[in-house]
Design a protein around this motif. Structure first.
Motif, mmCIF file in Angstrom:
data_model
loop_
_atom_site.group_PDB
_atom_site.id
_atom_site.type_symbol
_atom_site.label_atom_id
_atom_site.label_comp_id
_atom_site.label_asym_id
_atom_site.label_seq_id
_atom_site.Cartn_x
_atom_site.Cartn_y
_atom_site.Cartn_z
ATOM 1 N N PHE A 49 5.604 -1.094 2.688
ATOM 2 C CA PHE A 49 4.553 -0.237 1.937
ATOM 3 C C PHE A 49 5.562 0.996 1.561
ATOM 4 O O PHE A 49 6.756 1.164 2.083
ATOM 5 C CB PHE A 49 3.413 0.247 3.262
ATOM 6 N N THR A 108 -6.449 0.381 10.316
ATOM 7 C CA THR A 108 -5.993 -1.182 9.578
ATOM 8 C C THR A 108 -4.465 -1.170 9.257
ATOM 9 O O THR A 108 -3.794 -2.134 9.569
ATOM 10 C CB THR A 108 -6.848 -1.439 8.396
ATOM 11 N N HIS A 109 -4.042 -0.282 8.464
ATOM 12 C CA HIS A 109 -2.612 -0.117 8.395
ATOM 13 C C HIS A 109 -1.818 -0.135 9.808
ATOM 14 O O HIS A 109 -0.643 -0.492 9.769
ATOM 15 C CB HIS A 109 -2.566 1.131 7.503
ATOM 16 N N LEU A 156 0.672 5.010 1.742
ATOM 17 C CA LEU A 156 0.469 5.573 2.753
ATOM 18 C C LEU A 156 0.720 6.987 2.696
ATOM 19 O O LEU A 156 1.947 7.109 2.387
ATOM 20 C CB LEU A 156 0.557 4.712 4.073
ATOM 21 N N PRO A 172 0.650 -1.129 -0.055
ATOM 22 C CA PRO A 172 -0.125 0.069 -0.077
ATOM 23 C C PRO A 172 0.928 1.124 -0.032
ATOM 24 O O PRO A 172 1.922 1.318 0.548
ATOM 25 C CB PRO A 172 -0.787 -0.169 1.395
ATOM 26 N N THR A 174 -9.511 2.725 7.318
ATOM 27 C CA THR A 174 -8.507 2.203 6.684
ATOM 28 C C THR A 174 -6.910 2.488 7.182
ATOM 29 O O THR A 174 -6.109 1.709 7.450
ATOM 30 C CB THR A 174 -8.333 2.954 5.225
ATOM 31 N N ARG A 224 -1.523 -3.292 11.076
ATOM 32 C CA ARG A 224 -0.817 -4.209 10.338
ATOM 33 C C ARG A 224 0.796 -3.883 10.263
ATOM 34 O O ARG A 224 1.676 -4.959 10.377
ATOM 35 C CB ARG A 224 -1.127 -4.270 8.870
#
Length: 401
Positions: free
Chosen positions: A127, A78-79, A42, A40, A75, A82
């Motif tokens: 990421f 969540t990141h 970010l 992802p 979101t 994670r």
């Protein structure tokens, strides 16, 4: 035509550099193969929360009101969950439970250095940061970690930084270091030469590492902070659970007391040894709590009393007014064992404490005397019992023949 091709070849790298490419972030231990496929992108605000969550020695309460509109809160959470610090397993060993956290900021990386680093690591970035901030923002972020007691003010070489047992670079369970690859290109060589050693330390559960590779093109970016929150917004967020800003100090507010709990009272001011005026003595001591009067300690004649002239001249700097406590007579209530009145003596700077020194010394003296009397009596009885009895007098007793 060749001239246009040459101009295009010369301008294209400049345009690419001006596009401010993203920053790659690598994790040790590396994500699983399935998770590695999803890389992802970010914003820098979410990446900042991930860094704080991994390195914070106490429980980090994220205040996500500084997130940009390009990402929703769910979101972002969540990141953060994670890529943040991995939760401790229920039956984890002591080494896994106390795994140290290291954050390495590599500033000024060229595209060639980024590709070399990715090839040596042998894995994609966990990421990327879509809008890496400027070098000034990195300096402010490091100052924030120094304020939190995580980053050291002195520069540590990379080989010492990846050793959590090195006290020169580590002051606890977390550490943050920053290197400028344009000023010290050997830092990248040291990192690549210690990849195997780093993987061994990480596999043993002693260390978790996050490496942020910031491109050279972001050195002069417009963003001077990792958080988009302005100074006015920071002042507005003083009521938040935790205020973390790379533009200011790290402050942890005291949690609110539960409902029904009495509010804490303000700390009492210390009573001075001397009051400069009679009025200040009377007002600040509430007339010596009603158990005495304010007098001049250095009054002429040593009587300590003040006449009207003394009171009028109370503001003189040569005067020292203190409370002189007086004994009071207290009526005993109907519930008391005995009826009548008793004398109460007072003490303290404001005559606010009941003076029980007389009763204490009477009780202590009586106890000491009684212990001495009982001990003497026991000793006397013991000494008498130890004496030998006289022999039987048989002079007057004779056997008949």
């Amino acid at each position: 035509m060749r001239l246009l091709s040459s101009l295009a070849a010369a301008v294209l790298p400049v345009l690419v550099a001006g596009a401010n490419p993203s920053a790659d972030v690598y994790l040790f231990p590396q994500p699983s193969a399935d998770a590695a496929r999803d890389v992802p992108s970010l914003p820098k605000e979410v990446a900042r929360h991930i860094l704080l969550q991994r390195t914070s020695r106490q429980r980090y309460g994220s205040d996500l009101r500084d997130l940009p509109s390009s990402i929703d809160t769910e979101t972002a959470i969540t990141h953060i969950a994670r890529f943040g610090r991995s939760p401790t397993a229920l039956f984890a060993s002591s080494q896994q439970e106390h795994a140290s956290q290291l954050v390495v900021l590599l500033e000024g990386a060229t595209p060639e250095q980024s590709r070399r680093l990715q090839g040596e690591i042998g894995a994609n970035a966990a990421f990327t940061i879509s809008d890496p901030p400027s070098a000034a923002a990195n300096k402010n972020l490091l100052s924030l970690f120094q304020t939190m007691g995580i980053a050291s003010s002195r520069q540590c070489d990379l080989e010492s930084a990846i050793n959590p047992l090195n006290s020169d670079c580590w002051s606890g369970s977390s550490s943050v270091v920053k290197y400028d690859l344009q000023k010290s290109a050997e830092t990248l060589d040291a990192l690549l030469g210690n990849v195997k050693r780093l993987n061994n330390v990480v596999s043993d559960g002693l260390l978790e590492v996050l490496v942020v590779v910031l491109p050279e093109s972001s050195r002069h970016a417009k963003a001077n902070h990792w958080s988009a929150t302005a100074a006015a917004e920071l002042r507005r967020r003083q009521d938040a659970e935790t205020v973390l800003s790379d533009a200011g100090l790290f402050k942890a507010d005291v949690p609110k007391a539960p409902a029904g709990t009495p509010a804490p009272t303000a700390p009492k001011k210390r009573i001075p040894k001397c009051f400069t005026s009679l009025n200040s003595c009377v007002n600040q001591t509430n007339s010596c709590s009603g158990h005495g009067e304010c007098v001049d300690r250095y009054a002429v004649g040593g009587s300590g009393r003040n006449d009207s002239a003394s009171a009028a001249d109370a503001g003189s700097a040569a005067r020292c007014f203190v409370c002189q406590c007086r004994a009071t007579r207290v009526e005993l209530g109907d519930d008391a064992p005995t009826k009548g009145r008793r004398t109460v003596r007072w003490g303290g700077a404001m005559c606010q404490k009941e003076d029980v020194s007389v009763e204490f010394w009477l009780l202590a003296g009586f106890t000491v005397v009684m212990i001495g009397v009982v001990s003497g009596a026991i000793s006397l009885l013991y000494s008498v019992g130890e004496e030998k009895l006289p022999g039987v007098i048989g002079a007057g007793v004779s056997r008949s023949k």
